[in-house]
Every structure is written in C-alpha cells, then in structure tokens.
Design a protein around this motif. Structure first.
Motif, PDB file in Angstrom:
ATOM      1  N   ALA A  76       1.163  -1.373  -0.285  1.00  0.00           N
ATOM      2  CA  ALA A  76      -0.153  -0.208   0.280  1.00  0.00           C
ATOM      3  C   ALA A  76       0.722   1.392   0.034  1.00  0.00           C
ATOM      4  O   ALA A  76       0.242   1.775  -0.913  1.00  0.00           O
ATOM      5  N   ASP A  77       1.881   1.372   0.747  1.00  0.00           N
ATOM      6  CA  ASP A  77       2.655   2.529   0.799  1.00  0.00           C
ATOM      7  C   ASP A  77       3.862   2.621  -0.638  1.00  0.00           C
ATOM      8  O   ASP A  77       3.180   3.555  -1.001  1.00  0.00           O
ATOM      9  N   PHE A  78       3.618   1.043  -0.814  1.00  0.00           N
ATOM     10  CA  PHE A  78       4.893   1.628  -1.946  1.00  0.00           C
ATOM     11  C   PHE A  78       3.440   2.514  -3.350  1.00  0.00           C
ATOM     12  O   PHE A  78       3.604   3.365  -3.832  1.00  0.00           O
ATOM     13  N   LEU A  79       1.937   2.056  -4.156  1.00  0.00           N
ATOM     14  CA  LEU A  79       0.802   2.088  -4.186  1.00  0.00           C
ATOM     15  C   LEU A  79       0.966   3.568  -4.547  1.00  0.00           C
ATOM     16  O   LEU A  79       0.511   3.768  -4.937  1.00  0.00           O
ATOM     17  N   SER A  80       0.909   3.615  -3.175  1.00  0.00           N
ATOM     18  CA  SER A  80       0.425   5.576  -2.845  1.00  0.00           C
ATOM     19  C   SER A  80       1.110   6.720  -3.043  1.00  0.00           C
ATOM     20  O   SER A  80       0.875   6.930  -3.803  1.00  0.00           O
ATOM     21  N   LYS A  81       2.975   5.813  -3.458  1.00  0.00           N
ATOM     22  CA  LYS A  81       3.365   6.768  -3.362  1.00  0.00           C
ATOM     23  C   LYS A  81       3.489   7.321  -5.180  1.00  0.00           C
ATOM     24  O   LYS A  81       4.128   8.043  -5.818  1.00  0.00           O
ATOM     25  N   LYS A  82       3.186   5.792  -5.643  1.00  0.00           N
ATOM     26  CA  LYS A  82       2.835   5.753  -7.149  1.00  0.00           C
ATOM     27  C   LYS A  82       1.526   6.712  -7.709  1.00  0.00           C
ATOM     28  O   LYS A  82       1.303   6.485  -9.058  1.00  0.00           O
ATOM     29  N   LYS A  90      -7.668  -0.533   7.791  1.00  0.00           N
ATOM     30  CA  LYS A  90      -6.404   0.564   7.802  1.00  0.00           C
ATOM     31  C   LYS A  90      -5.948   0.788   7.006  1.00  0.00           C
ATOM     32  O   LYS A  90      -5.193   2.207   7.205  1.00  0.00           O
ATOM     33  N   VAL A  91      -5.743   0.518   5.384  1.00  0.00           N
ATOM     34  CA  VAL A  91      -4.926   1.038   4.768  1.00  0.00           C
ATOM     35  C   VAL A  91      -5.833   2.559   4.203  1.00  0.00           C
ATOM     36  O   VAL A  91      -5.417   2.760   4.129  1.00  0.00           O
ATOM     37  N   SER A  92      -6.879   1.647   4.194  1.00  0.00           N
ATOM     38  CA  SER A  92      -7.887   2.518   3.474  1.00  0.00           C
ATOM     39  C   SER A  92      -7.665   3.794   3.868  1.00  0.00           C
ATOM     40  O   SER A  92      -7.317   5.248   3.652  1.00  0.00           O
ATOM     41  N   GLU A  93      -7.316   3.867   5.354  1.00  0.00           N
ATOM     42  CA  GLU A  93      -8.133   5.228   6.583  1.00  0.00           C
ATOM     43  C   GLU A  93      -6.118   6.171   6.068  1.00  0.00           C
ATOM     44  O   GLU A  93      -6.522   6.978   6.867  1.00  0.00           O
ATOM     45  N   LYS A  94      -5.063   4.926   6.331  1.00  0.00           N
ATOM     46  CA  LYS A  94      -4.169   5.588   6.538  1.00  0.00           C
ATOM     47  C   LYS A  94      -3.775   6.413   5.337  1.00  0.00           C
ATOM     48  O   LYS A  94      -2.968   7.552   5.249  1.00  0.00           O
ATOM     49  N   TYR A  95      -3.966   6.066   4.224  1.00  0.00           N
ATOM     50  CA  TYR A  95      -3.678   5.945   2.853  1.00  0.00           C
ATOM     51  C   TYR A  95      -4.615   6.966   1.916  1.00  0.00           C
ATOM     52  O   TYR A  95      -4.834   7.566   0.891  1.00  0.00           O
ATOM     53  N   GLY A  96      -5.330   7.128   2.400  1.00  0.00           N
ATOM     54  CA  GLY A  96      -7.097   7.090   1.442  1.00  0.00           C
ATOM     55  C   GLY A  96      -7.434   7.428   0.421  1.00  0.00           C
ATOM     56  O   GLY A  96      -7.893   7.523  -0.428  1.00  0.00           O
ATOM     57  N   MET A  97      -6.540   5.574   0.539  1.00  0.00           N
ATOM     58  CA  MET A  97      -7.141   4.735  -0.793  1.00  0.00           C
ATOM     59  C   MET A  97      -8.481   4.384  -0.789  1.00  0.00           C
ATOM     60  O   MET A  97      -9.234   3.598   0.231  1.00  0.00           O
ATOM     61  N   ILE A  99      -7.497  -0.676 -16.210  1.00  0.00           N
ATOM     62  CA  ILE A  99      -6.899  -1.879 -15.897  1.00  0.00           C
ATOM     63  C   ILE A  99      -6.815  -1.880 -14.486  1.00  0.00           C
ATOM     64  O   ILE A  99      -6.269  -1.397 -13.384  1.00  0.00           O
ATOM     65  N   MET A 100      -6.888  -3.841 -14.374  1.00  0.00           N
ATOM     66  CA  MET A 100      -6.599  -3.544 -12.608  1.00  0.00           C
ATOM     67  C   MET A 100      -5.040  -4.841 -12.622  1.00  0.00           C
ATOM     68  O   MET A 100      -5.697  -5.854 -13.668  1.00  0.00           O
ATOM     69  N   VAL A 101      -4.196  -4.850 -12.249  1.00  0.00           N
ATOM     70  CA  VAL A 101      -3.164  -6.067 -11.769  1.00  0.00           C
ATOM     71  C   VAL A 101      -2.781  -6.191 -10.463  1.00  0.00           C
ATOM     72  O   VAL A 101      -2.966  -5.538  -9.904  1.00  0.00           O
ATOM     73  N   GLU A 102      -1.971  -6.692 -10.789  1.00  0.00           N
ATOM     74  CA  GLU A 102      -1.972  -8.152  -9.797  1.00  0.00           C
ATOM     75  C   GLU A 102       0.175  -6.962  -9.128  1.00  0.00           C
ATOM     76  O   GLU A 102       0.220  -7.679 -10.220  1.00  0.00           O
ATOM     77  N   VAL A 103       0.028  -6.599  -7.849  1.00  0.00           N
ATOM     78  CA  VAL A 103       1.336  -5.939  -7.281  1.00  0.00           C
ATOM     79  C   VAL A 103       1.412  -7.050  -6.002  1.00  0.00           C
ATOM     80  O   VAL A 103       0.653  -7.169  -5.419  1.00  0.00           O
ATOM     81  N   HIS A 104       3.031  -7.316  -6.489  1.00  0.00           N
ATOM     82  CA  HIS A 104       3.580  -7.979  -4.407  1.00  0.00           C
ATOM     83  C   HIS A 104       4.884  -7.780  -4.890  1.00  0.00           C
ATOM     84  O   HIS A 104       5.954  -8.261  -5.601  1.00  0.00           O
ATOM     85  N   ASN A 105       5.466  -7.425  -2.751  1.00  0.00           N
ATOM     86  CA  ASN A 105       6.723  -6.547  -3.121  1.00  0.00           C
ATOM     87  C   ASN A 105       7.648  -7.697  -2.974  1.00  0.00           C
ATOM     88  O   ASN A 105       8.861  -7.882  -3.154  1.00  0.00           O
ATOM     89  N   ASN A 106       7.303  -9.357  -2.866  1.00  0.00           N
ATOM     90  CA  ASN A 106       7.655 -10.679  -3.350  1.00  0.00           C
ATOM     91  C   ASN A 106       7.074 -11.250  -4.059  1.00  0.00           C
ATOM     92  O   ASN A 106       6.776 -12.070  -3.493  1.00  0.00           O
ATOM     93  N   PRO A 107       6.494 -11.377  -5.329  1.00  0.00           N
ATOM     94  CA  PRO A 107       5.615 -12.152  -6.311  1.00  0.00           C
ATOM     95  C   PRO A 107       6.538 -13.901  -5.588  1.00  0.00           C
ATOM     96  O   PRO A 107       5.633 -14.443  -5.912  1.00  0.00           O
ATOM     97  N   GLU A 108       7.856 -13.793  -5.792  1.00  0.00           N
ATOM     98  CA  GLU A 108       8.032 -15.254  -5.538  1.00  0.00           C
ATOM     99  C   GLU A 108       7.589 -15.991  -4.291  1.00  0.00           C
ATOM    100  O   GLU A 108       7.557 -17.250  -4.328  1.00  0.00           O
ATOM    101  N   LYS A 109       7.265 -15.156  -3.178  1.00  0.00           N
ATOM    102  CA  LYS A 109       6.829 -16.503  -2.013  1.00  0.00           C
ATOM    103  C   LYS A 109       5.408 -15.578  -1.902  1.00  0.00           C
ATOM    104  O   LYS A 109       4.730 -15.867  -0.530  1.00  0.00           O
TER     105      LYS A 109
END
Ligand code: PEP
Ligand code: MN
Length: 287
Positions: free
Chosen positions: A52-58, A90-97, A233-243
C-alpha cells in the motif's frame, strides 16, 4: 407485447451512451483511465502495508486485495478472511485509498460490504444468477469479471441481473477466457473490449494478470487493453512475488509496476484518457 430476450438495461443507447461510476472521487467510465493495483491475496499486515505504501507513492488511488480467495485447490491458501478485511480498512484510512475485494458468495455479502468501496465478483460467480440478483439490491459499485467460458451476451446478461435489481453501478472486467492453448493461463480477449464498449454503456476494465498468468506479459497486455479503449486496468502487484501465497507468477514486482505506470502515461495520452491527473497526485502529496 414485446418479449425482451436480451440485455436492454445494459445496452448502449443514444439516451444512455456511458455510465460513470463515482468511487469517492475516482470516476470510472469517463475520460480518466482507472488503475487498480494490489496483491492477489492479502497475506499479512507487513505485506499489505508495504504494498500500500509503495502504491500510494505511485499515485494509485484504488487498491485491490482478496480476503476470501476462490482457489482451484482446497489445499491452497484460502485468504486471511475477516483479518484481511480489517487490514484493508486500515490501509484505506491511512492512505486515503479506495479498496476493492471479492465477495465469494451470498453468505459473505454482509461481512464484506462494510469494508469494500467496490465489490468484486469473480469469474467463477458470473453465472451465479441468484447471487447477482441479490447484488442488484446493494448500493455499492460491482466489478463483474467475465466468466472464463462466457460469451459477451452471457456477460452482459449477467450485468443485466444486477441492473434489474436496481444497482446501476456495474463495471465489467475482461479477465481472459479458456482456450486449447495453455501457453498463457487464459486468452485475453482484446476484441471484447471495443465490442462491449459499442454494445453497452457500462465501463469496461481489463485484468491482464488473471488473463495471462505471466508477469512479463502484464505490461504489453495492459497497453493493448488501453489501446483497445478500456476504461481502466486492474493488476496484481506484490513486494515479493516469488513468495506470494496466491498468483505469484502473474504478480508484478515493484520495478515492473513502476515501468507499467510510466508506459500507461504515454499510452493514455495516445488513447485520449487522463491518467493519474495532476489534481489527484497533488492531493496525495499534500497528505
Ligand atoms: C482475482 O482477481 O484474483 C481473481 C480470482 O479473479 P478471477 O475471478 O477473474 O479469476
Ligand atoms: Mn489472482
């Protein structure tokens, strides 16, 4: 008496050329290109907040994340369930998403409803007509995935069930259909995008993650979908896709997601769509 044999509420007419869906300031179906991103499944507080932190910065303003997952195998991770929903809040409250998450069946509607800004209805449920009727009675936007074996008419008739119940906020989402060739997870039906835009006033989005199953194909297919005229577009994003506990092979890593955003900026201009408009980004910076 005229017998209505097909979708007439979902149909595009001169009086009703386009439906705009307002998700707390994100207008889906108009002149903006919507970007929804996030993990396939919510896995832990750390994973959810890192992403969430990464995406909101983007500049992402709508985050996806499955709390209840429809897995092919009953032995696969089924989701964090209610704990996942709480993390989304919690994410939506913190980042306004704004947040979108899947409602797996009718028994979970009341549980998921308070936590979601958009209710995601999965490909496997597109033909669950009783469920669709009940969704028609809700007042939240519904993102309706195309069934993996559904014709365009069946998909639009599924939307019709929701519209008929009184909920006019339906977003269609092409996510690939089954074919004989397993070199990709599904076949992304690019032609369906402009065709459905011709047939219906409803917004059409594309999910190249489920459609291809391969993260290296997500950027080219996203660009193709935007070129074909999709509303988002809706895409899947992961901080560690291998895991990742779900859909790792099709999840973009952070570097690829950044590349996608840069390329969408160029493609959206060619396709006459506003993308991550200055207003949205400046609002984010002020936070
Ligand atoms: C998903 O978005 O993670 C998902 C399960 O999608 P679909 O219903 O299109 O398979
Ligand atoms: Mn997935």
């Amino acid at each position: 008496m005229e017998i209505i044999t097909s979708y007439h509420l979902a149909k595009k007419t001169i009086e009703k050329p386009a439906t705009l869906i307002n998700v707390n300031g994100n207008i889906i179906g108009g002149d903006e290109l919507t970007l929804i991103a996030g993990p396939c499944a919510l896995e832990s507080e750390e994973q959810v907040f890192t992403i969430a932190d990464f995406l909101s910065k983007k500049g992402v303003t709508i985050m996806r994340g499955g709390a209840y997952k429809p897995r092919t195998s009953p032995y696969s991770f089924q989701g964090m369930k209610k704990e996942g929903l709480k993390l989304l809040k919690k994410v939506s409250e913190k980042y306004g998403m704004q947040v979108i998450t899947e409602v797996l069946d009718l028994s979970l509607l009341d549980t998921v409803y308070p936590y979601a800004d958009i209710l995601q209805i999965g490909a496997r449920n597109m033909k669950n007509y009783h469920f669709l009727k009940e969704l028609g009675k809700t007042d939240k936007p519904i993102l309706l995935k195309r069934g993996m074996d559904a014709t365009l008419e069946e998909w639009l008739l599924a939307a019709e069930y929701i519209l008929l119940g009184g909920n006019e906020q339906v977003i269609l989402c092409e996510r690939g259909i089954r074919s004989f060739d397993n070199s990709t997870r599904n076949i992304m039906d690019i032609a369906a995008i402009p065709l459905v835009k011709q047939l219906s006033h409803l917004p059409v989005m594309a999910d190249p993650s489920q459609a291809t199953g391969k993260r290296d194909l997500v950027i080219p297919l996203s660009l193709a979908a935007v070129a074909a005229g999709c509303d988002g577009i809706m895409v899947e994003v992961h901080n560690n896709p291998e895991k990742a506990l779900s859909d790792g092979p099709q999840s973009l890593n952070f570097e690829q997601f950044s590349e996608l955003v840069e390329k969408l900026k160029v493609q959206s201009e060619v396709s006459n769509k506003k993308f991550l408009s200055k207003k949205i980004v400046s609002e984010l910076i002020q936070q």
